[in-house]
Design an enzyme around this catalytic site. Structure first.
Site, PDB file in Angstrom:
ATOM      1  N   TYR A 146      53.325  42.814  42.000  1.00 31.00           N
ATOM      2  CA  TYR A 146      52.809  44.183  41.935  1.00 31.00           C
ATOM      3  C   TYR A 146      54.032  45.084  41.956  1.00 31.00           C
ATOM      4  CZ  TYR A 146      47.874  43.011  42.720  1.00 31.00           C
ATOM      5  OH  TYR A 146      46.595  42.547  42.583  1.00 31.00           O
TER       6      TYR A 146
ATOM      7  N   LYS B 132      49.491  38.743  33.535  1.00 30.57           N
ATOM      8  CA  LYS B 132      48.135  38.399  33.976  1.00 30.57           C
ATOM      9  C   LYS B 132      47.225  39.620  33.840  1.00 30.57           C
ATOM     10  CE  LYS B 132      45.501  36.714  37.980  1.00 30.57           C
ATOM     11  NZ  LYS B 132      44.724  37.929  38.303  1.00 30.57           N
TER      12      LYS B 132
ATOM     13  N   GLY C   2      36.255  32.974  36.882  1.00 27.84           N
ATOM     14  CA  GLY C   2      34.977  32.303  36.746  1.00 27.84           C
ATOM     15  C   GLY C   2      34.994  30.792  36.855  1.00 27.84           C
TER      16      GLY C   2
ATOM     17  N   ARG D  50      36.996  42.261  39.445  1.00 28.44           N
ATOM     18  CA  ARG D  50      37.259  43.199  40.544  1.00 28.44           C
ATOM     19  C   ARG D  50      37.841  44.531  40.098  1.00 28.44           C
ATOM     20  NH1 ARG D  50      37.299  41.278  45.689  1.00 28.44           N
ATOM     21  NH2 ARG D  50      39.131  42.445  46.373  1.00 28.44           N
TER      22      ARG D  50
ATOM     23  N   HIS E  25      40.561  39.750  36.472  1.00 29.53           N
ATOM     24  CA  HIS E  25      40.718  39.887  37.924  1.00 29.53           C
ATOM     25  C   HIS E  25      39.442  39.485  38.661  1.00 29.53           C
ATOM     26  CE1 HIS E  25      44.073  41.770  40.295  1.00 29.53           C
ATOM     27  NE2 HIS E  25      43.217  41.569  41.275  1.00 29.53           N
TER      28      HIS E  25
END
Length: 450
Positions: free
Chosen positions: A166, A299, A363, A326, A323
């Site tokens: 991040y 990503k 998933g 989310r 994500h």
């Protein structure tokens, strides 16, 4: 003609031990839905933390779309093929496959999940140890509740690990984080590009739930010497209290507890670095390319154009991910995004030439899910929420089971589909899959876009 049975391997031996012991697995079941339900029960006294992990953006429709996308794709097994010996493990001769220069024993990665200390006292340390035992690479989150140094130590000298980045606002802090990751054995950098700001998360907004704002999940910052020196402090490797109690922390701060007040202040300053609201651009990636010695993976790719742009930028890999639903409500299922991306001739050519590695996230629950993602074109998959469920129930042993059962399921189901080598699954969409709409009325076959 006398046939020889296959020799035992790590994965089938794990399953055999369940039967020979007569006790069942450590989580009490291998059914992923039952494991999720059990995790909810275990955390019933800390349900807010559980829901923080479970819930997605808005109405959770994107999370639902992720699972529905898997349900639409159906496997078409092939029979009477000699798949007695199947390659889903490291052997004395060669590893199963190579991803970004790293030999791996399966196409499974532990996905980056932050704040794992919310569900278990050992947090990411337990997950790191489990990943090492199972021989599965771990992608460590920037919002972990343990420092990247402590996680690397738990993962051990033989553990395989990447670091999820991040992006800090300040260049000196960003460089410090990159330096620490490299010095601690993180071989690839995963830049999460879909979380420049946190998505609309209704559950958290409803109750003002913010672990990071209260010093939980900011431990990378607390361990960073450049960031801490800015505030006249030495770097420290924290292990936040379990269970996390936001209201108790607020009460202590209001009562004037200096340690708590300092922790919350430092947390706010770290969030100003990594959650500043600055949206990075393709041009900004050059900074990381100039200052990271190793593969770079993006990503959060969902669009064909973005996958192709990554190739143009010389990026080593992408993770097709939303994500886990989310970030954006009402988005497409990640498997649908993978399907579109792998129809790009530019992406296919880059993948075949080794210039681009394609991974998948969002998933994955079963061995069949893994096979579907690989057949559509992924070279590896990330597992996230099930890891958290296993961790909540049984710590390291629970995470080990999730990893072992996932690979064992893959090993069995791959053979039943007629494949002996997991490397042969990648890109076999037309041979192995059919897209089916089981709606109201007659069943309708919906052909893939290829």
């Amino acid at each position: 003609m006398e046939a020889q049975p296959p020799p035992p391997n790590k994965w089938t031996s794990w399953l055999s031990q369940i039967y020979s012991s007569g006790k069942g697995p450590v989580l009490g079941t291998v059914d992923v839905q039952e494991i999720e339900d059990k995790a909810r029960e275990v955390m019933k006294d800390n349900s807010t933390a559980y829901l923080y992990t479970l819930k997605s953006a808005g109405t959770c429709s994107t999370d639902d779309a992720n699972r529905k996308a898997f349900e639409r794709w159906k496997l078409v097994p092939r029979v009477l093929k000699n798949v007695t010996l199947r390659n889903v493990e490291a052997s004395a001769l060669e590893m199963i496959t190579t991803i970004l220069g790293m030999k791996v024993s399966s196409p499974i990665f532990v996905g980056p999940v932050g704040k794992q200390g919310l569900v278990h006292a050992d947090g990411e340390l337990a997950t790191a140890r489990a990943a090492a035992v199972a021989g599965v690479p771990m992608i460590v989150s920037s919002s972990s509740s343990r420092s990247l140094e402590d996680i690397a130590e738990a993962n051990g000298p033989n553990g395989q690990r990447w670091y999820q980045f991040y992006w800090p606002r300040s260049s000196d802090v960003a460089l410090s984080v990159l330096k620490r990751a490299k010095e601690n054995g993180y071989t690839a950098l995963v830049i999460t590009v879909d979380t420049m700001i946190i998505g609309w998360r209704s559950h958290d907004h409803r109750i003002g739930y913010s672990p990071a704002g209260h010093g939980f999940g900011v431990q990378q910052g607390m361990a960073d010497p450049v960031f801490m020196k800015r505030h006249g402090l030495a770097a420290r490797h924290e292990r936040p209290k379990f269970p996390f109690d936001q209201e108790d922390i607020r009460k202590k701060a209001a009562a004037g507890d200096e340690e708590t007040k300092q922790s919350m202040f430092l947390a706010s300053q770290w969030l100003a670095e990594t959650g500043s609201g600055i949206f990075r651009t393709w041009d900004d990636l050059q900074f990381v390319k100039d200052n990271w010695d190793g593969p770079i993976v993006l990503k959060g790719i969902q669009a064909v154009n973005d996958a192709e742009k990554a190739i143009d930028m010389g990026i080593d890999g992408i993770v097709v991910s939303n994500h886990g639903g989310r970030q954006i409500d009402g988005a497409i299922g990640s498997l649908d995004a993978l399907d579109m991306i792998m129809c790009s001739q530019k992406v296919l050519d880059a993948q075949r030439s080794g210039r681009l590695t394609v991974l998948f996230d969002s998933g994955i629950r079963t061995g069949s899910d893994i096979i579907k993602a690989l057949a559509i074109g992924a070279q590896g998959v990330l597992i996230a929420r099930p890891i958290v469920y296993g961790l909540a129930i049984a710590g390291q042993a629970g995470v080990e089971q999730i990893l072992m059962q996932s690979i064992c399921d893959l090993h069995i189901t791959m053979g039943l589909c007629g494949f002996s080598d997991v490397n042969d699954l990648t890109g076999k969409r037309d041979e192995l899959l059919v897209k089916v709409d089981y709606g109201i009325g007659p069943r309708t076959l919906v052909k893939s876009s290829m």
